[in-house]
Write an enzyme that holds these catalytic residues in place. Sequence first.
Site, short mmCIF file in Angstrom:
data_model
loop_
_atom_site.label_atom_id
_atom_site.label_comp_id
_atom_site.label_asym_id
_atom_site.label_seq_id
_atom_site.Cartn_x
_atom_site.Cartn_y
_atom_site.Cartn_z
N ALA A 152 -5.57 -0.39 8.57
CA ALA A 152 -4.20 -0.72 8.16
C ALA A 152 -3.51 0.49 7.56
O ALA A 152 -2.34 0.78 7.86
CB ALA A 152 -4.24 -1.87 7.15
N LYS A 153 -4.23 1.23 6.71
CA LYS A 153 -3.60 2.35 6.01
C LYS A 153 -3.30 3.52 6.94
O LYS A 153 -2.37 4.30 6.70
CB LYS A 153 -4.47 2.78 4.83
CG LYS A 153 -4.53 1.73 3.71
CD LYS A 153 -3.15 1.52 3.08
CE LYS A 153 -3.18 0.59 1.89
NZ LYS A 153 -1.83 0.41 1.31
N ASP A 168 4.36 -14.61 -2.05
CA ASP A 168 3.14 -14.21 -1.33
C ASP A 168 3.59 -13.54 -0.04
O ASP A 168 4.17 -14.16 0.84
CB ASP A 168 2.29 -15.45 -1.03
CG ASP A 168 0.99 -15.07 -0.33
OD1 ASP A 168 0.92 -13.97 0.27
OD2 ASP A 168 0.05 -15.88 -0.36
N GLY A 207 3.51 -6.29 -9.88
CA GLY A 207 3.01 -6.96 -11.08
C GLY A 207 1.88 -6.25 -11.79
O GLY A 207 1.62 -6.51 -12.98
N TYR A 244 -9.31 -2.15 6.07
CA TYR A 244 -8.29 -1.59 5.16
C TYR A 244 -7.85 -0.22 5.66
O TYR A 244 -6.66 0.09 5.73
CB TYR A 244 -8.91 -1.51 3.76
CG TYR A 244 -8.08 -0.80 2.71
CD1 TYR A 244 -7.09 -1.46 1.99
CD2 TYR A 244 -8.34 0.54 2.39
CE1 TYR A 244 -6.36 -0.80 0.99
CE2 TYR A 244 -7.62 1.20 1.39
CZ TYR A 244 -6.63 0.52 0.70
OH TYR A 244 -5.92 1.17 -0.29
N1 LIG Z 1 -5.71 2.62 -6.74
C1 LIG Z 1 -6.09 3.51 -5.85
O1 LIG Z 1 -6.98 4.31 -6.10
C2 LIG Z 1 -5.40 3.62 -4.51
C3 LIG Z 1 -5.87 4.60 -3.62
C4 LIG Z 1 -5.25 4.72 -2.39
C5 LIG Z 1 -4.19 3.91 -2.06
N2 LIG Z 1 -3.76 2.97 -2.94
C6 LIG Z 1 -2.64 2.14 -2.52
O2 LIG Z 1 -1.63 2.15 -3.53
C7 LIG Z 1 -1.02 0.86 -3.62
C8 LIG Z 1 -1.16 0.30 -5.02
O3 LIG Z 1 -2.53 0.35 -5.39
P1 LIG Z 1 -3.11 -0.45 -6.62
O4 LIG Z 1 -4.44 0.14 -6.90
O5 LIG Z 1 -2.12 -0.54 -7.70
O6 LIG Z 1 -3.32 -1.88 -5.93
P2 LIG Z 1 -3.63 -3.28 -6.61
O7 LIG Z 1 -4.51 -4.00 -5.69
O8 LIG Z 1 -4.13 -3.10 -7.99
O9 LIG Z 1 -2.19 -3.87 -6.71
C9 LIG Z 1 -1.50 -4.32 -5.62
C10 LIG Z 1 -0.51 -5.39 -6.07
O10 LIG Z 1 -0.20 -6.17 -4.93
C11 LIG Z 1 -0.25 -7.53 -5.29
N3 LIG Z 1 -0.55 -8.39 -4.14
C12 LIG Z 1 -1.74 -8.53 -3.52
N4 LIG Z 1 -1.65 -9.46 -2.56
C13 LIG Z 1 -0.37 -9.91 -2.57
C14 LIG Z 1 0.33 -10.87 -1.80
N5 LIG Z 1 -0.27 -11.57 -0.84
N6 LIG Z 1 1.63 -11.08 -2.08
C15 LIG Z 1 2.25 -10.39 -3.07
N7 LIG Z 1 1.63 -9.46 -3.83
C16 LIG Z 1 0.34 -9.23 -3.59
C17 LIG Z 1 -1.35 -7.61 -6.33
O11 LIG Z 1 -1.27 -8.81 -7.09
C18 LIG Z 1 -1.11 -6.34 -7.13
O12 LIG Z 1 -0.22 -6.55 -8.20
C19 LIG Z 1 -1.69 -0.01 -2.56
O13 LIG Z 1 -0.95 0.04 -1.37
C20 LIG Z 1 -3.04 0.68 -2.36
O14 LIG Z 1 -3.59 0.41 -1.10
C21 LIG Z 1 -4.34 2.81 -4.16
#
Ligand SMILES: NC(=O)c1ccc[n+]([C@@H]2O[C@H](COP(=O)([O-])OP(=O)(O)OC[C@H]3O[C@@H](n4cnc5c(N)ncnc54)[C@H](O)[C@@H]3O)[C@@H](O)[C@H]2O)c1
Length: 253
Positions: free
Chosen positions: A163-164, A68, A20, A160
């Site tokens: 987990a990662k 969720d 989303g 976090y």
């Molecule tokens: N943005 C960064 O700099 C970054 C860096 C390293 C890793 N990541 C990884 O990349 C991926 C995407 O990152 P992002 O920044 O777009 O993350 P974000 O947090 O902006 O988006 C994650 C999405 O997951 C959804 N979500 C959260 N909890 C939920 C639940 N319980 N059920 C269903 N949906 C749920 C959120 O609503 C959101 O749309 C993630 O796995 C994140 O850990 C991101």
Amino acid sequence: MSFARYPSLQDRVVFITGGGSGIGAAMVEAFALQRANVAFVDILEAESHALVDRLRHAGNPPLFIRCDLTELSALEAAMQEVRERLGPIQVLVNNAANDWRHEADEVTEEFWDRTLAINLKHQFFAAQAARRQMRERGGGSIINFSSIAWMGGAPRLSVYATAKAGVVGLTNSLAREFGSDNIRVNAIAPGAVVTERQRKLWLSESDVKAFVSRQCIGRVLVAEDVARLALFLGADDSAMISKQCLVIDGGLR
Ligand SMILES: NC(=O)c1ccc[n+]([C@@H]2O[C@H](COP(=O)([O-])OP(=O)(O)OC[C@H]3O[C@@H](n4cnc5c(N)ncnc54)[C@H](O)[C@@H]3O)[C@@H](O)[C@H]2O)c1
């Protein structure tokens, strides 16, 4: 810059968690523009509906299911719904996460469990359910989201990061186990991807500049960069790539 088209992605059923917003939304759009059949789950209803609306003229408009992911029965039901409405899932993108900051001193057992539930547990169960559907299609590709956060020792992210790091162990083990079904399993570990949420919550303009100055490639890393890597891993072009964790961070040090 100009980018690849992947004929193998046309009509491929792709299931993206957390589609989303942020990187997830960029992947929903990128796969939809490749004419894949994309389904995504999220808890953000308004953002998700707006995304579907924006992509309604894409080759195959995406399907949004509110779910969720911390409720595994809801995840299972959503994946079953995708099976019934679009056909067996061929690409699973385990993207959803939450990087809420936390001081180690303040972590409670409840916080630990919740953080692992949203950053690790559903990735395993989504992969388990996807395997059953991928077998029907003679194979598939699973793309798990890790992060560079655990590699460098990021502060205020200990749970976090746990987990990662676990995502990479999960990826390696499932890659070995699922390979006999022609299912590839890889992880993507992004660096500092500047999304709207990251800007709102964690990154000031000077933080962004500081990250860019630490990268080999001196421009801001954006969600679309990561989405293009996911396209490649979902397509036949990466047919012999499995059990890898691909870092995409512009060469951050
Ligand atoms: N943005 C960064 O700099 C970054 C860096 C390293 C890793 N990541 C990884 O990349 C991926 C995407 O990152 P992002 O920044 O777009 O993350 P974000 O947090 O902006 O988006 C994650 C999405 O997951 C959804 N979500 C959260 N909890 C939920 C639940 N319980 N059920 C269903 N949906 C749920 C959120 O609503 C959101 O749309 C993630 O796995 C994140 O850990 C991101």
